[in-house]
Every structure is written in structure tokens, then in C-alpha cells.
Write a protein that holds these residues in place. Structure first.
Motif, PDB file in Angstrom:
ATOM      1  N   ALA A 182      13.631  13.831 -13.896  1.00  0.00           N
ATOM      2  CA  ALA A 182      14.829  14.649 -13.706  1.00  0.00           C
ATOM      3  C   ALA A 182      16.096  13.894 -14.107  1.00  0.00           C
ATOM      4  O   ALA A 182      17.072  14.506 -14.551  1.00  0.00           O
ATOM      5  N   LEU A 183      16.061  12.579 -13.976  1.00  0.00           N
ATOM      6  CA  LEU A 183      17.202  11.752 -14.357  1.00  0.00           C
ATOM      7  C   LEU A 183      17.204  11.415 -15.857  1.00  0.00           C
ATOM      8  O   LEU A 183      18.065  10.678 -16.330  1.00  0.00           O
ATOM      9  N   GLY A 184      16.231  11.945 -16.578  1.00  0.00           N
ATOM     10  CA  GLY A 184      16.166  11.699 -18.020  1.00  0.00           C
ATOM     11  C   GLY A 184      15.529  10.373 -18.397  1.00  0.00           C
ATOM     12  O   GLY A 184      15.619   9.934 -19.542  1.00  0.00           O
ATOM     13  N   LYS A 185      14.858   9.735 -17.452  1.00  0.00           N
ATOM     14  CA  LYS A 185      14.214   8.442 -17.702  1.00  0.00           C
ATOM     15  C   LYS A 185      12.717   8.673 -17.906  1.00  0.00           C
ATOM     16  O   LYS A 185      11.891   8.339 -17.064  1.00  0.00           O
ATOM     17  N   GLU A 186      12.410   9.259 -19.058  1.00  0.00           N
ATOM     18  CA  GLU A 186      11.046   9.699 -19.358  1.00  0.00           C
ATOM     19  C   GLU A 186      10.034   8.547 -19.334  1.00  0.00           C
ATOM     20  O   GLU A 186       8.976   8.660 -18.712  1.00  0.00           O
ATOM     21  N   LYS A 187      10.340   7.437 -19.996  1.00  0.00           N
ATOM     22  CA  LYS A 187       9.387   6.321 -20.052  1.00  0.00           C
ATOM     23  C   LYS A 187       9.097   5.758 -18.665  1.00  0.00           C
ATOM     24  O   LYS A 187       7.947   5.489 -18.331  1.00  0.00           O
ATOM     25  N   GLU A 188      10.143   5.610 -17.858  1.00  0.00           N
ATOM     26  CA  GLU A 188       9.958   5.101 -16.500  1.00  0.00           C
ATOM     27  C   GLU A 188       9.160   6.077 -15.644  1.00  0.00           C
ATOM     28  O   GLU A 188       8.360   5.673 -14.804  1.00  0.00           O
ATOM     29  N   SER A 189       9.385   7.375 -15.877  1.00  0.00           N
ATOM     30  CA  SER A 189       8.643   8.375 -15.108  1.00  0.00           C
ATOM     31  C   SER A 189       7.152   8.301 -15.431  1.00  0.00           C
ATOM     32  O   SER A 189       6.315   8.430 -14.540  1.00  0.00           O
ATOM     33  N   LEU A 190       6.823   8.066 -16.695  1.00  0.00           N
ATOM     34  CA  LEU A 190       5.413   7.977 -17.080  1.00  0.00           C
ATOM     35  C   LEU A 190       4.737   6.771 -16.430  1.00  0.00           C
ATOM     36  O   LEU A 190       3.568   6.850 -16.044  1.00  0.00           O
ATOM     37  N   VAL A 191       5.472   5.688 -16.282  1.00  0.00           N
ATOM     38  CA  VAL A 191       4.931   4.510 -15.586  1.00  0.00           C
ATOM     39  C   VAL A 191       4.608   4.872 -14.139  1.00  0.00           C
ATOM     40  O   VAL A 191       3.542   4.528 -13.617  1.00  0.00           O
ATOM     41  N   ALA A 192       5.520   5.602 -13.493  1.00  0.00           N
ATOM     42  CA  ALA A 192       5.290   6.007 -12.104  1.00  0.00           C
ATOM     43  C   ALA A 192       4.075   6.938 -11.995  1.00  0.00           C
ATOM     44  O   ALA A 192       3.270   6.806 -11.069  1.00  0.00           O
ATOM     45  N   PHE A 193       3.933   7.861 -12.940  1.00  0.00           N
ATOM     46  CA  PHE A 193       2.781   8.762 -12.903  1.00  0.00           C
ATOM     47  C   PHE A 193       1.475   7.992 -13.137  1.00  0.00           C
ATOM     48  O   PHE A 193       0.454   8.291 -12.518  1.00  0.00           O
ATOM     49  N   LYS A 194       1.503   6.987 -13.999  1.00  0.00           N
ATOM     50  CA  LYS A 194       0.316   6.152 -14.204  1.00  0.00           C
ATOM     51  C   LYS A 194      -0.033   5.387 -12.929  1.00  0.00           C
ATOM     52  O   LYS A 194      -1.207   5.244 -12.588  1.00  0.00           O
ATOM     53  N   GLU A 195       0.994   4.921 -12.226  1.00  0.00           N
ATOM     54  CA  GLU A 195       0.758   4.230 -10.957  1.00  0.00           C
ATOM     55  C   GLU A 195       0.176   5.186  -9.925  1.00  0.00           C
ATOM     56  O   GLU A 195      -0.695   4.806  -9.137  1.00  0.00           O
ATOM     57  N   ASN A 212       0.794  -1.228   0.000  1.00  0.00           N
ATOM     58  CA  ASN A 212       0.000   0.000   0.000  1.00  0.00           C
ATOM     59  C   ASN A 212       0.833   1.288   0.000  1.00  0.00           C
ATOM     60  O   ASN A 212       0.675   2.129   0.887  1.00  0.00           O
ATOM     61  N   PRO A 213       1.693   1.488  -0.981  1.00  0.00           N
ATOM     62  CA  PRO A 213       2.463   2.734  -1.028  1.00  0.00           C
ATOM     63  C   PRO A 213       1.535   3.915  -1.316  1.00  0.00           C
ATOM     64  O   PRO A 213       0.486   3.757  -1.941  1.00  0.00           O
ATOM     65  N   SER A 214       1.935   5.075  -0.853  1.00  0.00           N
ATOM     66  CA  SER A 214       1.105   6.262  -1.051  1.00  0.00           C
ATOM     67  C   SER A 214       1.284   6.821  -2.460  1.00  0.00           C
ATOM     68  O   SER A 214       2.275   6.549  -3.139  1.00  0.00           O
ATOM     69  N   VAL A 215       0.319   7.606  -2.851  1.00  0.00           N
ATOM     70  CA  VAL A 215       0.387   8.265  -4.155  1.00  0.00           C
ATOM     71  C   VAL A 215       1.603   9.184  -4.234  1.00  0.00           C
ATOM     72  O   VAL A 215       2.215   9.330  -5.284  1.00  0.00           O
ATOM     73  N   ASP A 216       1.975   9.780  -3.103  1.00  0.00           N
ATOM     74  CA  ASP A 216       3.137  10.677  -3.092  1.00  0.00           C
ATOM     75  C   ASP A 216       4.427   9.954  -3.465  1.00  0.00           C
ATOM     76  O   ASP A 216       5.306  10.539  -4.101  1.00  0.00           O
ATOM     77  N   VAL A 217       4.542   8.698  -3.091  1.00  0.00           N
ATOM     78  CA  VAL A 217       5.739   7.924  -3.428  1.00  0.00           C
ATOM     79  C   VAL A 217       5.870   7.831  -4.951  1.00  0.00           C
ATOM     80  O   VAL A 217       6.939   8.079  -5.515  1.00  0.00           O
ATOM     81  N   PHE A 218       4.769   7.501  -5.617  1.00  0.00           N
ATOM     82  CA  PHE A 218       4.826   7.351  -7.075  1.00  0.00           C
ATOM     83  C   PHE A 218       4.968   8.703  -7.779  1.00  0.00           C
ATOM     84  O   PHE A 218       5.648   8.798  -8.796  1.00  0.00           O
ATOM     85  N   THR A 219       4.350   9.728  -7.235  1.00  0.00           N
ATOM     86  CA  THR A 219       4.502  11.056  -7.825  1.00  0.00           C
ATOM     87  C   THR A 219       5.949  11.516  -7.719  1.00  0.00           C
ATOM     88  O   THR A 219       6.543  11.982  -8.697  1.00  0.00           O
ATOM     89  N   ARG A 220       6.538  11.372  -6.538  1.00  0.00           N
ATOM     90  CA  ARG A 220       7.941  11.758  -6.358  1.00  0.00           C
ATOM     91  C   ARG A 220       8.871  10.886  -7.204  1.00  0.00           C
ATOM     92  O   ARG A 220       9.862  11.360  -7.755  1.00  0.00           O
ATOM     93  N   LYS A 221       8.530   9.619  -7.307  1.00  0.00           N
ATOM     94  CA  LYS A 221       9.320   8.715  -8.144  1.00  0.00           C
ATOM     95  C   LYS A 221       9.274   9.189  -9.601  1.00  0.00           C
ATOM     96  O   LYS A 221      10.307   9.227 -10.284  1.00  0.00           O
ATOM     97  N   GLY A 222       8.098   9.549 -10.072  1.00  0.00           N
ATOM     98  CA  GLY A 222       7.965  10.049 -11.436  1.00  0.00           C
ATOM     99  C   GLY A 222       8.769  11.317 -11.666  1.00  0.00           C
ATOM    100  O   GLY A 222       9.456  11.460 -12.685  1.00  0.00           O
TER     101      GLY A 222
END
Length: 173
Positions: free
Chosen positions: A27-40, A12-22
Motif C-alpha cells: 500500500a505504501l508503494g514498496k513492492e519489492k519489500e512487500s514481496l520479501v514480507a510475503f516470502k517470509e 517467533n513472529p506469527s505469519v499474520d505479522v508478515f502478511t500484514r507487513k506485506g
């Protein structure tokens, strides 16, 4: 990133974890991975404005206007959003129309309906009210936009935002 990755794999991770992860992945240039985190993040909290904004922006950068509109419309369909969340959706419509001005005629009705829904809330932050005014301006409802902007200037006359609104919007003929 390691801390966010570990936190996102907990029960049960919080939405903030995935938002910050995205945000961090982006910021690290990992656009595709960031979009996955935002979808989560949206899967956990469909009203998350930041995740929705990031996904819409990514679609618009890819020139996928229909994909961007689908993400916006999914947000609009949510039944219990706050006024701030609705203002965020107005801003996304404006962003999308600005990227493809020929869409204004097609989206005007949707945007007006969202503006009317948003206007039912007492938006506390002047910047949200300015977004509402911008939406009315986009739809040609200049009188409604001017009334909102005048109220912003009157309610917070000493702020930089009120001065900017006063200068850019109220001094126009």
C-alpha cells in the motif's frame, strides 16, 4: 509500519505479522519489500493463501509465468491443505491461464488433478464452490461446473452471489 517492523523482529513472529507487513508495504508503494514480507509469511506458513496469491500476482505482472507456476506448484505439493486453500490454488491456476491462454493445454491435467483433489472437501463458502466451477469450466468440464453452480444457487438462493451465478452461468445456452 513501525509496529509491524518491531513485531516481525521478535522471536517467533506469527505469519499474520508478515502478511500484514506485506500488505502495508504494498500500500505504501514498496513492492519489492512487500514481496520479501510475503516470502517470509510463506516460510512460516506454506499454506498461507494470501501471501501465495500476492507472490503469484507479482510474477504475472512481471510476465514471469514460469515463476508464477513454480509458486503455485509449490503450494499444490503441500500435503495437508484445507479445501479453502486448495480453492485458492485453483483460482491462481485460472489467473495464470487467463494471463497466458496458450498455457491451457499444458496445464489442463494439473488443473483437473487439483480440481478433483479440491472436490473431495466440503467447501462451505459459495464463493469457493464458484471458483471450483470456474476451474471446471476452464478445463471444458461444463457439466461438472453446472452441477456445482446449481448447488450454489440451491444452497443459498437469497444471496447476491447466487443471483449472479444464476444469471451469468445458468442462463447460458
Amino acid at each position: 509500519m513501525e509496529v509491524l517492523e518491531t513485531a516481525s523482529q521478535q522471536a517467533n513472529p506469527s505469519v499474520d505479522v508478515f502478511t500484514r507487513k506485506g500488505i502495508t508495504l504494498k500500500a505504501l508503494g514498496k513492492e519489492k519489500e512487500s514481496l520479501v514480507a510475503f516470502k517470509e509469511a510463506l516460510a512460516i506458513s506454506p499454506g498461507n493463501a494470501q501471501a501465495r496469491r500476492e507472490l503469484v500476482t507479482a510474477r504475472l505482472i512481471e510476465k514471469d509465468v514460469e515463476g508464477a507456476l513454480n509458486i503455485i506448484r509449490e503450494g499444490v505439493a503441500l500435503p495437508s491443505l484445507s479445501g479453502e486453500q486448495l480453492a485458492g490454488l485453483v483460482e491462481l491456476y485460472i489467473q495464470t491461464i487467463a494471463s497466458s491462454p496458450n498455457l491451457l493445454a499444458e496445464l489442463k491435467g494439473e488443473l483437473l488433478a487439483l480440481l478433483e483433489r479440491t472436490q473431495k472437501f466440503k467447501l462451505e463458502k459459495p464463493e469457493h464452490r464458484v471458483v471450483l466451477a470456474d476451474g471446471f469450466t476452464f478445463t471444458g468440464e461444463i457439466v461438472a461446473a453446472q452441477e456445482i453452480l446449481e448447488a450454489v444457487v440451491q444452497s443459498a438462493p437469497d444471496t447476491a452471489l447466487a443471483r449472479a451465478v444464476s444469471y451469468t452461468h445458468l442462463t447460458l445456452p
